[in-house]
Design a protein around this motif. Structure first.
Motif, PDB file in Angstrom:
ATOM      1  N   TYR A 100       0.849  -1.193   0.000  1.00 50.90           N
ATOM      2  CA  TYR A 100       0.000   0.000   0.000  1.00 50.90           C
ATOM      3  C   TYR A 100       0.882   1.240   0.000  1.00 50.90           C
ATOM      4  CZ  TYR A 100      -2.947   3.721   1.917  1.00 50.90           C
ATOM      5  OH  TYR A 100      -3.596   4.912   2.131  1.00 50.90           O
ATOM      6  N   TYR A 148       1.008   5.482   0.304  1.00 52.17           N
ATOM      7  CA  TYR A 148       0.336   6.731   0.637  1.00 52.17           C
ATOM      8  C   TYR A 148       1.062   7.855  -0.073  1.00 52.17           C
ATOM      9  CZ  TYR A 148      -1.513  10.830   2.782  1.00 52.17           C
ATOM     10  OH  TYR A 148      -2.099  12.058   2.956  1.00 52.17           O
ATOM     11  N   ASP A 206      -5.905   9.882   0.694  1.00 51.89           N
ATOM     12  CA  ASP A 206      -6.602   8.597   0.618  1.00 51.89           C
ATOM     13  C   ASP A 206      -8.057   8.841   1.000  1.00 51.89           C
ATOM     14  OD1 ASP A 206      -7.462   6.001   0.589  1.00 51.89           O
ATOM     15  OD2 ASP A 206      -5.923   5.235   1.928  1.00 51.89           O
ATOM     16  N   PRO A 207      -8.789   9.529   0.105  1.00 52.77           N
ATOM     17  CA  PRO A 207     -10.179   9.893   0.411  1.00 52.77           C
ATOM     18  C   PRO A 207     -11.058   8.706   0.795  1.00 52.77           C
ATOM     19  CG  PRO A 207      -9.454  10.966  -1.608  1.00 52.77           C
ATOM     20  CD  PRO A 207      -8.376   9.992  -1.203  1.00 52.77           C
ATOM     21  N   ASP A 208     -10.782   7.524   0.241  1.00 57.39           N
ATOM     22  CA  ASP A 208     -11.582   6.341   0.572  1.00 57.39           C
ATOM     23  C   ASP A 208     -11.439   5.957   2.045  1.00 57.39           C
ATOM     24  OD1 ASP A 208     -12.433   6.206  -2.047  1.00 57.39           O
ATOM     25  OD2 ASP A 208     -11.005   4.639  -2.602  1.00 57.39           O
ATOM     26  N   ASN A 209     -10.352   6.409   2.665  1.00 54.44           N
ATOM     27  CA  ASN A 209     -10.103   6.090   4.069  1.00 54.44           C
ATOM     28  C   ASN A 209     -10.072   7.340   4.949  1.00 54.44           C
ATOM     29  OD1 ASN A 209      -9.728   3.109   4.061  1.00 54.44           O
ATOM     30  ND2 ASN A 209      -8.244   3.656   2.506  1.00 54.44           N
ATOM     31  N   GLY A 210     -10.670   8.425   4.459  1.00 54.66           N
ATOM     32  CA  GLY A 210     -10.854   9.619   5.270  1.00 54.66           C
ATOM     33  C   GLY A 210      -9.681  10.579   5.334  1.00 54.66           C
ATOM     34  N   PRO A 213      -4.753   0.580   5.568  1.00 52.91           N
ATOM     35  CA  PRO A 213      -6.107   0.102   5.306  1.00 52.91           C
ATOM     36  C   PRO A 213      -6.165  -1.294   4.681  1.00 52.91           C
ATOM     37  CG  PRO A 213      -5.502   1.798   3.725  1.00 52.91           C
ATOM     38  CD  PRO A 213      -4.402   1.725   4.736  1.00 52.91           C
TER      39      PRO A 213
END
Length: 50
Positions: free
Chosen positions: A9, A11, A17-21, A38
């Motif tokens: 993964y 970053y 990482d909008p899918d994870n806030g 995530p």
């Protein structure tokens, strides 16, 4: 600079990482210390700068 978990993964602070806030533009230093990958759940301290 991107930060990579041993599981693969990545970053990217530019993309966030909008899918994870995590909003785009969020610096690695501004992510909470208790952040977990995530995908595999490893802690922020296990990531390496790329």
């Amino acid at each position: 600079m991107k930060y990579v978990c041993p599981c693969g993964y990545e970053y990217d602070p530019v993309a966030g990482d909008p899918d994870n806030g995590i909003a785009p533009g969020t610096a690695w230093e501004d992510i909470p210390a208790d952040f977990e990958c995530p995908i595999c759940g490893l802690g922020k301290d296990k990531f390496e700068a790329e």
